[in-house]
Write a protein that holds these residues in place. Sequence first.
Motif, PDB file in Angstrom:
ATOM      1  N   ALA A  37       0.813  -1.213   0.000  1.00 50.82           N
ATOM      2  CA  ALA A  37       0.000   0.000   0.000  1.00 50.82           C
ATOM      3  C   ALA A  37       0.842   1.256   0.000  1.00 50.82           C
ATOM      4  O   ALA A  37       0.346   2.344  -0.312  1.00 50.82           O
ATOM      5  CB  ALA A  37      -0.922   0.005   1.220  1.00 50.82           C
ATOM      6  N   GLN A  38       2.124   1.121   0.321  1.00 50.30           N
ATOM      7  CA  GLN A  38       2.984   2.291   0.461  1.00 50.30           C
ATOM      8  C   GLN A  38       3.896   2.516  -0.731  1.00 50.30           C
ATOM      9  O   GLN A  38       4.548   3.560  -0.814  1.00 50.30           O
ATOM     10  CB  GLN A  38       3.832   2.171   1.722  1.00 50.30           C
ATOM     11  CG  GLN A  38       3.022   2.115   2.996  1.00 50.30           C
ATOM     12  CD  GLN A  38       3.875   2.367   4.205  1.00 50.30           C
ATOM     13  OE1 GLN A  38       4.922   2.983   4.148  1.00 50.30           O
ATOM     14  NE2 GLN A  38       3.412   1.875   5.352  1.00 50.30           N
ATOM     15  N   LEU A  39       3.974   1.544  -1.624  1.00 54.76           N
ATOM     16  CA  LEU A  39       4.875   1.668  -2.764  1.00 54.76           C
ATOM     17  C   LEU A  39       4.076   1.400  -4.038  1.00 54.76           C
ATOM     18  O   LEU A  39       3.618   0.281  -4.269  1.00 54.76           O
ATOM     19  CB  LEU A  39       6.036   0.680  -2.632  1.00 54.76           C
ATOM     20  CG  LEU A  39       7.329   1.026  -3.364  1.00 54.76           C
ATOM     21  CD1 LEU A  39       7.902   2.351  -2.869  1.00 54.76           C
ATOM     22  CD2 LEU A  39       8.366  -0.081  -3.164  1.00 54.76           C
ATOM     23  N   PRO A  40       3.898   2.392  -4.893  1.00 58.40           N
ATOM     24  CA  PRO A  40       3.038   2.234  -6.067  1.00 58.40           C
ATOM     25  C   PRO A  40       3.675   1.377  -7.150  1.00 58.40           C
ATOM     26  O   PRO A  40       4.892   1.333  -7.288  1.00 58.40           O
ATOM     27  CB  PRO A  40       2.873   3.674  -6.560  1.00 58.40           C
ATOM     28  CG  PRO A  40       4.137   4.360  -6.133  1.00 58.40           C
ATOM     29  CD  PRO A  40       4.497   3.732  -4.808  1.00 58.40           C
ATOM     30  N   GLY A  41       2.821   0.709  -7.901  1.00 57.19           N
ATOM     31  CA  GLY A  41       3.273   0.089  -9.138  1.00 57.19           C
ATOM     32  C   GLY A  41       4.053  -1.192  -9.017  1.00 57.19           C
ATOM     33  O   GLY A  41       4.649  -1.649  -9.999  1.00 57.19           O
ATOM     34  N   LEU A  42       4.081  -1.833  -7.846  1.00 52.50           N
ATOM     35  CA  LEU A  42       4.823  -3.080  -7.700  1.00 52.50           C
ATOM     36  C   LEU A  42       4.217  -4.177  -8.572  1.00 52.50           C
ATOM     37  O   LEU A  42       2.999  -4.263  -8.729  1.00 52.50           O
ATOM     38  CB  LEU A  42       4.816  -3.534  -6.244  1.00 52.50           C
ATOM     39  CG  LEU A  42       5.662  -2.698  -5.276  1.00 52.50           C
ATOM     40  CD1 LEU A  42       5.314  -3.064  -3.830  1.00 52.50           C
ATOM     41  CD2 LEU A  42       7.146  -2.900  -5.531  1.00 52.50           C
ATOM     42  N   LEU A  43       5.063  -5.019  -9.126  1.00 48.28           N
ATOM     43  CA  LEU A  43       4.572  -6.142  -9.924  1.00 48.28           C
ATOM     44  C   LEU A  43       3.805  -7.142  -9.069  1.00 48.28           C
ATOM     45  O   LEU A  43       2.795  -7.692  -9.502  1.00 48.28           O
ATOM     46  CB  LEU A  43       5.754  -6.846 -10.600  1.00 48.28           C
ATOM     47  CG  LEU A  43       6.561  -6.047 -11.623  1.00 48.28           C
ATOM     48  CD1 LEU A  43       7.764  -6.859 -12.083  1.00 48.28           C
ATOM     49  CD2 LEU A  43       5.689  -5.654 -12.803  1.00 48.28           C
ATOM     50  N   PHE A  44       4.293  -7.380  -7.853  1.00 46.80           N
ATOM     51  CA  PHE A  44       3.678  -8.379  -6.973  1.00 46.80           C
ATOM     52  C   PHE A  44       3.560  -7.794  -5.560  1.00 46.80           C
ATOM     53  O   PHE A  44       4.265  -8.232  -4.634  1.00 46.80           O
ATOM     54  CB  PHE A  44       4.511  -9.663  -6.951  1.00 46.80           C
ATOM     55  CG  PHE A  44       4.792 -10.231  -8.321  1.00 46.80           C
ATOM     56  CD1 PHE A  44       3.779 -10.837  -9.048  1.00 46.80           C
ATOM     57  CD2 PHE A  44       6.058 -10.144  -8.881  1.00 46.80           C
ATOM     58  CE1 PHE A  44       4.030 -11.366 -10.317  1.00 46.80           C
ATOM     59  CE2 PHE A  44       6.318 -10.667 -10.142  1.00 46.80           C
ATOM     60  CZ  PHE A  44       5.293 -11.273 -10.864  1.00 46.80           C
ATOM     61  N   PRO A  45       2.672  -6.820  -5.355  1.00 40.17           N
ATOM     62  CA  PRO A  45       2.566  -6.180  -4.041  1.00 40.17           C
ATOM     63  C   PRO A  45       2.016  -7.134  -2.986  1.00 40.17           C
ATOM     64  O   PRO A  45       1.191  -7.996  -3.282  1.00 40.17           O
ATOM     65  CB  PRO A  45       1.603  -5.020  -4.299  1.00 40.17           C
ATOM     66  CG  PRO A  45       0.774  -5.473  -5.472  1.00 40.17           C
ATOM     67  CD  PRO A  45       1.699  -6.276  -6.332  1.00 40.17           C
ATOM     68  N   VAL A  46       2.504  -6.962  -1.763  1.00 39.21           N
ATOM     69  CA  VAL A  46       2.051  -7.773  -0.643  1.00 39.21           C
ATOM     70  C   VAL A  46       1.761  -6.845   0.535  1.00 39.21           C
ATOM     71  O   VAL A  46       2.612  -6.028   0.908  1.00 39.21           O
ATOM     72  CB  VAL A  46       3.107  -8.813  -0.227  1.00 39.21           C
ATOM     73  CG1 VAL A  46       2.589  -9.667   0.931  1.00 39.21           C
ATOM     74  CG2 VAL A  46       3.481  -9.699  -1.409  1.00 39.21           C
ATOM     75  N   ALA A  47       0.590  -6.970   1.103  1.00 39.48           N
ATOM     76  CA  ALA A  47       0.206  -6.128   2.240  1.00 39.48           C
ATOM     77  C   ALA A  47       0.893  -6.607   3.516  1.00 39.48           C
ATOM     78  O   ALA A  47       1.472  -7.694   3.577  1.00 39.48           O
ATOM     79  CB  ALA A  47      -1.307  -6.160   2.415  1.00 39.48           C
ATOM     80  N   GLY A  48       0.805  -5.761   4.539  1.00 40.95           N
ATOM     81  CA  GLY A  48       1.250  -6.158   5.866  1.00 40.95           C
ATOM     82  C   GLY A  48       2.732  -6.071   6.105  1.00 40.95           C
ATOM     83  O   GLY A  48       3.239  -6.636   7.084  1.00 40.95           O
ATOM     84  N   GLY A  49       3.452  -5.347   5.269  1.00 40.02           N
ATOM     85  CA  GLY A  49       4.892  -5.264   5.418  1.00 40.02           C
ATOM     86  C   GLY A  49       5.352  -3.974   6.071  1.00 40.02           C
ATOM     87  O   GLY A  49       4.551  -3.125   6.457  1.00 40.02           O
ATOM     88  N   PRO A  50       6.659  -3.792   6.168  1.00 43.22           N
ATOM     89  CA  PRO A  50       7.223  -2.593   6.761  1.00 43.22           C
ATOM     90  C   PRO A  50       7.127  -1.405   5.810  1.00 43.22           C
ATOM     91  O   PRO A  50       6.914  -1.569   4.605  1.00 43.22           O
ATOM     92  CB  PRO A  50       8.680  -2.975   7.002  1.00 43.22           C
ATOM     93  CG  PRO A  50       8.967  -3.955   5.898  1.00 43.22           C
ATOM     94  CD  PRO A  50       7.693  -4.742   5.726  1.00 43.22           C
TER      95      PRO A  50
END
Length: 248
Positions: A189-202
């Motif tokens: 949610a904090q880094l736009p445009g990721l190929l494979f974003p994953v929630a719940g991280g730092p």
Amino acid sequence: MTRILVPYHLDEHRPGLEVPYEPDVTVTRGLGGDDVWGRVAGLYGEVAELVAAEVRAGTAPLVMSGDCMVSQAVVAGVQRAHGSAPSIVWFDAHGDVQTLETTASGYLGGMPLRMLAGYRPELLADRLELAPVPEDRIVLVDGRDLDPPERDYLAASDIRQVFTAELDAEAVPDGPVYLHLDLDVVDGAQLPGLLFPVAGGPSADEVGQAVRRVLGTGRVAAIGLGCTWHDGDDGRAAAARVRAALPF
């Protein structure tokens, strides 16, 4: 610190890849043949030689790419310079410990850490003269999106798993260290445009703080950045956010 850009996602050339830092050297090569491992082996051999030269000169090179598989080249380069395998601190939202036998998607980018630990050396390691890294010298940081085969492997292995906030100097394995950051370790949610974003991280800042703690050991021999995001505006925004948070 020499900044090396390898603008590829596996064997796909990505000349528009946005990266956080201006490269000093860009490595490209015509990739021929039908075998993907053969296609990237020549490219990775060039990267390994560049890394080895920098490490021998007493500097820790920064290698930026569009995937994590380039880590094979970086670790091979450190080995050539030091004569033995480095330890690994691997920041990644994913485990990257799939195999050709366990993967459901067939995505080769889900295998690089397993390969560094010795899986199927005939694919790449033998071509790069890359020795396996013992599992007890590998730390996986914030790997939280794991398929069942990855969970099973990690549970039975000697690889240590920690959260970003837990990573301190005592958690860093002995010897020279390869510090690897797949930037999708940051909360999606904090880094736009990721190929494979994953929630719940730092957050990016929390990752930056942990990276500073690893660098503070004085034992980082080489650094890899997996700039695993889309091209265009999202990629530029992600690169800028990372640049503001990381200490490179």
